[in-house]
Design a protein around this motif. Structure first.
Motif, short mmCIF file in Angstrom:
data_model
loop_
_atom_site.label_atom_id
_atom_site.label_comp_id
_atom_site.label_asym_id
_atom_site.label_seq_id
_atom_site.Cartn_x
_atom_site.Cartn_y
_atom_site.Cartn_z
N THR A 159 34.50 38.71 52.83
CA THR A 159 35.04 39.28 51.60
C THR A 159 36.05 40.38 51.91
O THR A 159 37.12 40.46 51.29
N THR A 160 35.72 41.23 52.88
CA THR A 160 36.62 42.31 53.26
C THR A 160 37.96 41.76 53.77
O THR A 160 39.04 42.24 53.40
N ILE A 161 37.87 40.75 54.64
CA ILE A 161 39.09 40.15 55.19
C ILE A 161 39.90 39.49 54.09
O ILE A 161 41.13 39.61 54.03
N GLU A 162 39.23 38.76 53.19
CA GLU A 162 39.94 38.06 52.13
C GLU A 162 40.63 39.03 51.17
O GLU A 162 41.75 38.78 50.71
N GLU A 163 39.97 40.15 50.87
CA GLU A 163 40.60 41.15 50.00
C GLU A 163 41.86 41.70 50.66
O GLU A 163 42.90 41.88 50.01
N PHE A 164 41.75 42.02 51.94
CA PHE A 164 42.92 42.49 52.68
C PHE A 164 44.01 41.42 52.70
O PHE A 164 45.19 41.69 52.47
N TRP A 165 43.61 40.17 52.97
CA TRP A 165 44.55 39.04 53.06
C TRP A 165 45.30 38.86 51.75
O TRP A 165 46.53 38.68 51.73
N ARG A 166 44.59 38.88 50.64
CA ARG A 166 45.24 38.68 49.33
C ARG A 166 46.22 39.81 49.03
O ARG A 166 47.35 39.57 48.57
N LYS A 167 45.81 41.03 49.30
CA LYS A 167 46.69 42.17 49.04
C LYS A 167 47.97 42.07 49.86
O LYS A 167 49.08 42.28 49.34
N GLU A 168 47.83 41.73 51.15
CA GLU A 168 49.01 41.64 52.02
C GLU A 168 49.92 40.50 51.58
O GLU A 168 51.15 40.62 51.66
N HIS A 169 49.35 39.41 51.12
CA HIS A 169 50.17 38.29 50.68
C HIS A 169 50.91 38.60 49.38
O HIS A 169 52.08 38.23 49.22
N TYR A 170 50.25 39.25 48.46
CA TYR A 170 50.95 39.66 47.23
C TYR A 170 52.10 40.60 47.58
O TYR A 170 53.21 40.48 47.04
N ASN A 171 51.85 41.53 48.52
CA ASN A 171 52.91 42.46 48.92
C ASN A 171 54.07 41.74 49.60
O ASN A 171 55.22 42.21 49.55
N ALA A 172 53.80 40.60 50.24
CA ALA A 172 54.84 39.85 50.95
C ALA A 172 55.52 38.82 50.06
O ALA A 172 56.31 38.00 50.55
#
Length: 571
Positions: A204-217
């Motif tokens: 869950t922690t990794i996925e939350e980070f992953w989603r945030k970084e992808h939205y930012n990109a």
């Protein structure tokens, strides 16, 4: 040559100890050698020292390795009692030279080369016994494989054996038994994983980070079905080029459906759900999509080789003018992601046209040239992996090195000119005419399963504080400290930290030991001094201790460790 020669000596020793043994193959490999056997009984670990001793006797005889050329009839006569060798012989083209290598009374079918004499094998060790299907086919006999290694000197051998001990200690399957992260019950089938609460927290922690970084990109997130009609996979080319690794079809309303081996056709169909303009491009769509691929049971390995896995998948649809910038940005993005997880040593590879491929040579060359230009423009060094591309286009692979220097294939950036053509994808250009978009497939972390296995082994289970399922363990020394300890626990939990509270009737040393076994990065020991001073004693899993830490100091340090994604707490 030395390791290949050692494999021959291994076979010679096994035949001496087990007359009538049937020989499979015995190649050298990157880390040593192996040989496959059909034997009258199952080998046990206690057999390895006996085989080693016999190998030592053969090596001391300083027997020359002699190359011989034989006719097919002579070779068939030589190996009349070796059915696996006869099968290999039958597969050799007519007219091809048949070479044998002999040392002493042992002869093997082999192209060579070998060292001159057995005494050139200076330092060797047999390592393990495993099962291996003949020619990797699970419908063929299961043979017994003996693995070994050999080095020019005993010092190098000892260094390698020490590294193997470290590898074994870091094996994610072994660490899983201690940390209870995932399960692989036989009842659900091989290569299918169930994640427990601890792994669920990490994921869950990794996925939350992953989603945030992808939205930012600049990405948007899609969700797609797990199955699709056979016509979908016919159009994509998967049934023609990938069927062997797809699960069998299921009949639904008289039509064949397949569980998806890839997410890309679904993203393409969403693209086609409306007309697109050049003004819409580039479109960057990503998905944490679970796919299913039928890997042979013999190659399934914990989390590293599975049948059901979740890809951090994405597809970029763009104009020809945008393609190089988009690929360059994906490379930058992949570097950023891996550095965040503590990996800074990696190697790029350009994977070119495989033997089984769709599209013309010209299309492949043009696409590969684009990938080359992007890497050259950024001054990146890369190696060429001849024939390593996907069936629909060349790709850039990013392989990362872990704490033990092992290289892992993870990030993939694939240029695809085939699927846009097959699905007749178009966009309306500035000229008002329809044009074919370019498509990029990319997975930054690869599959969640493989990535998680890599993380476990890279950190030996001691995950960075920002990822660990339990960031802080509160350990009251006795019952009179429970109330204060519970307040610390509650306040930290309310502040967003992942917590555990050990109120068992055990000694504080036993509580600390359990937290250390769980590899908790931060332990708070609460006793009389802490209660009286309204502080905490901090004990890190590294063994470092800090006393008299106030609650605000602790929260600031924890927030810094999470924000900066530190491996351990810095106080």
């Amino acid at each position: 040559m030395m390791r290949h020669s050692a494999a021959h000596v291994l076979a010679q020793a096994v035949i001496a100890l087990f007359p009538g043994a049937k020989l499979g193959i015995g190649p050298s490999i990157e880390t040593g050698f192996y040989y496959d056997f059909e034997l009258p009984r199952a080998l046990v670990p206690e057999d390895l020292p006996l085989i080693e001793a016999k190998m030592g006797e053969i090596i001391k005889q300083n027997l020359p390795f002699v190359k011989e050329t034989a006719s097919r009839a002579e070779a068939e006569s030589t190996f009349a009692q070796q059915p696996y060798k006869l099968e290999i012989l039958a597969d050799l083209p007519e007219g091809e030279d048949i070479t044998l290598y002999r040392d002493g009374d042992f002869v093997d079918l082999c192209r060579g080369p070998h060292v001159s004499h057995t005494a050139r094998i200076k330092a060797f060790k047999l390592l393990s016994i495993a099962g291996a299907y003949w020619r990797g086919d699970e419908k063929r006999p299961m043979l017994q494989r003996i693995y070994g290694t050999a080095f020019p000197t005993k010092v190098e051998l000892e260094e390698y054996l020490k590294k193997l001990e470290e590898l074994e200690a870091r094996d994610h399957r072994r660490i899983n038994k201690q940390l209870n992260l995932f399960a692989t019950p036989d009842e659900i089938g091989g290569g299918l994983i169930i994640y427990g609460p601890k792994a669920g927290r990490i994921r869950t922690t990794i996925e939350e980070f992953w989603r945030k970084e992808h939205y930012n990109a600049g990405y948007e997130i899609l969700y797609s079905p797990h199955i699709g009609r056979s016509t979908l996979w016919e159009i994509s080319g998967h049934l023609a080029n990938y069927k062997d690794i797809m699960y069998s079809p299921m009949d639904i309303d008289g039509q064949d459906y397949y569980v998806k081996p890839m997410n890309c056709p679904f993203h393409i169909l969403y693209y086609k759900s409306q007309m697109r303009s050049y003004r819409d491009l580039p479109l960057r769509w990503c998905e944490l999509g679970t796919v299913y691929r039928y890997e042979r049971s013999g190659v399934l390995t914990g989390l590293l080789r599975v049948r059901g896995f979740t890809q951090d998948d994405a597809h970029i649809f763009c104009t020809p003018e945008q393609i190089e910038n988009e690929i360059a940005e994906v490379i930058r993005f992949s570097f950023h992601m891996w550095q965040t997880f503590g990996f800074k040593d990696y190697q790029l590879y350009l994977a070119t046209r495989p033997e089984k491929a769709i599209g013309t040579e010209e299309q492949w060359q043009k696409a590969a040239d684009v990938l080359r230009r992007v890497m050259d423009a950024q001054g990146l060094t890369y190696k060429v992996d001849e024939g390593g591309g996907a069936f629909y286009g060349p790709k850039i692979d990013l392989k990362v090195r872990d704490a033990l220097g092992r290289e892992w294939q993870m990030t993939t950036i694939q240029f695809d000119f085939n699927l846009p053509e097959r699905f007749k994808m178009v966009y309306v250009g500035a000229d008002g005419q329809e044009h074919r978009p370019y498509m990029v497939h990319r997975a930054l972390l690869g599959s969640w399963e493989r990535f998680f296995g890599l993380l476990i082994e890279h950190y030996a289970g001691a995950f960075p504080l920002w990822l660990h399922p339990v960031q802080v363990a509160v350990l009251p020394i006795s019952d009179r400290h429970l109330e204060y300890a519970l307040k610390i626990y509650s306040d930290l939990k309310a502040a967003g930290f992942r917590m555990s509270f050990d109120d068992r009737s055990e000694t504080i040393n036993q509580k600390i030991r359990q937290s250390q076994l769980d590899k908790v990065p931060c332990m708070l020991v609460i006793g009389d001094k802490e209660l009286q001073a309204n502080t905490v004693a901090v004990r890190l899993r590294t063994g470092e201790q800090k006393f008299g830490i106030t609650f605000p100091q602790l929260v600031e340090a924890l927030n810094t460790a999470v924000r900066d994604r530190l491996v351990n707490l810095a106080l």
